[in-house]
Design an enzyme around this catalytic site. Structure first.
Site: not given
Length: 341
Positions: A147-149, A152
């Site tokens: 997932g992109c979140n 990060t």
């Protein structure tokens, strides 16, 4: 040259994959699929790609996978399982959905609301956070993009958990994300009049699905259960994620642990101690910028990470993994400079 198919090419991550692969010296796009937009050209669906010589969009069933070396699967969550299960075993796959990110079938059912439909593939999948699973990805047939979140937050925290320089029970992730992370489907809350000129939190109180990835990855690193506080916020911006992470530990030790972990990583940039990143400085690129700032409260620090959710958070990460899987130099096609302003 390797032949590439992109399933779900009419979405934002599909279009980003096309943008990146278009100038890749070792990859050729030979098939593009879409559902509602099948029969159209990519230039009609995404006018910024109209200069490229690309195959027309077709249904997945109309693709001949016999000559395909690698498939990027950019389909909606819960769709990839059955599609990937039907692909030839000779084809390598990078899945950009959430379908194979969680190793525990019970965790998948908890966060995604139903049983997994391809448990054998789930057991085979390698988690696609490249910098930390590089060797497993090289030998994998199926890689599950993060997932992109989740990516990060992990860039900010994994080295700190591994080095033991922070209090594992005192982690807060406050994250802001651009609207493209929600996909291209029409949603009332994403209309310009509903979204612009404001910002709001969502999935508050531990409801966001990417917490499943944080729980899985951080707990495995620490050797015990780790639960972080995580609140995402939706920004009136197209691209970018900024994670502000509050931790308990000495800022110098925190900075050194991150700098040591990323010293040889081509896409992770540590800013000078005391400086912090901005999403505008990574826009359209595969770079992550990380900064560490000493808090005014002794023994506490703020770690801030920024990346482009469509590139390093998704399609760029996928291409980085595909390079490894095809024994291509990892950075190929990904060293473009961020777009500014």
């Amino acid at each position: 040259m390797y032949n590439i198919a992109i399933l779900g090419a009419s979405g934002y991550t599909g279009a980003e994959l096309v943008r990146l692969i278009a100038t890749h010296p070792r990859m050729r796009i030979t098939a593009l699929s879409a559902d509602r937009k099948a029969g159209q050209t990519m230039g009609a669906v995404f006018p910024h790609l109209r200069h490229l010589d690309l195959p027309a969009l077709v249904k997945i069933d109309d693709i001949d996978f016999g000559g395909v070396d690698l498939v990027f699967c950019a389909l909606p969550h819960a769709t990839s399982q059955s599609v990937i299960a039907a692909l030839p075993k000779s084809v390598k796959i990078v899945d950009l959905s959430a379908d194979f990110r969680l190793r525990d079938p019970e965790a998948y059912a908890k966060w995604y609301g139903g049983p997994h439909a391809a448990l054998d593939l789930q057991a085979e999948a390698v988690y696609g956070l490249t910098e930390f699973y590089r060797e497993q990805i090289r030998d994998a047939r199926l890689v599950a993009g993060t997932g992109c979140n989740a990516a990060t937050g992990q860039y900010a925290l994994r080295p700190l958990i591994a080095a033991g320089v922070i209090d594992l029970d005192e982690i807060i992730i406050d994250l802001k994300t651009g609207v493209s992370g929600a996909g291209r489907s029409l949603k009332e809350n994403l209309l310009h009049a509903e979204l612009s000129e404001g910002a709001h939190a969502y999935a508050v109180g531990g409801m966001h699905r990417h917490l499943g990835e944080f729980d899985q990855e951080f707990s495995a690193l620490a050797g015990r259960e780790i639960k972080v506080q995580f609140t995402p916020h939706l920004l009136p911006a197209n691209r970018g994620i900024l994670a502000t992470v509050y931790v308990k530990g000495e800022a110098t030790e925190i900075y050194d642990a991150l700098a040591d972990a990323y010293e040889d990583e081509p896409f992770v940039v540590m800013l000078p101690e005391g400086e912090h990143p901005s999403t505008r400085h990574v826009r359209g690129s595969n770079f992550v910028h990380i900064g560490v700032v000493r808090d005014r409260i002794p023994g506490r620090a703020v770690v801030i990470a920024a990346l482009d959710n469509l590139t390093k958070g998704s399609s760029g990460q996928a291409l980085q993994n595909a390079n490894l899987m095809l024994d291509i130099e990892e950075t190929t096609g990904l060293m473009m400079t961020p777009v500014f302003p």
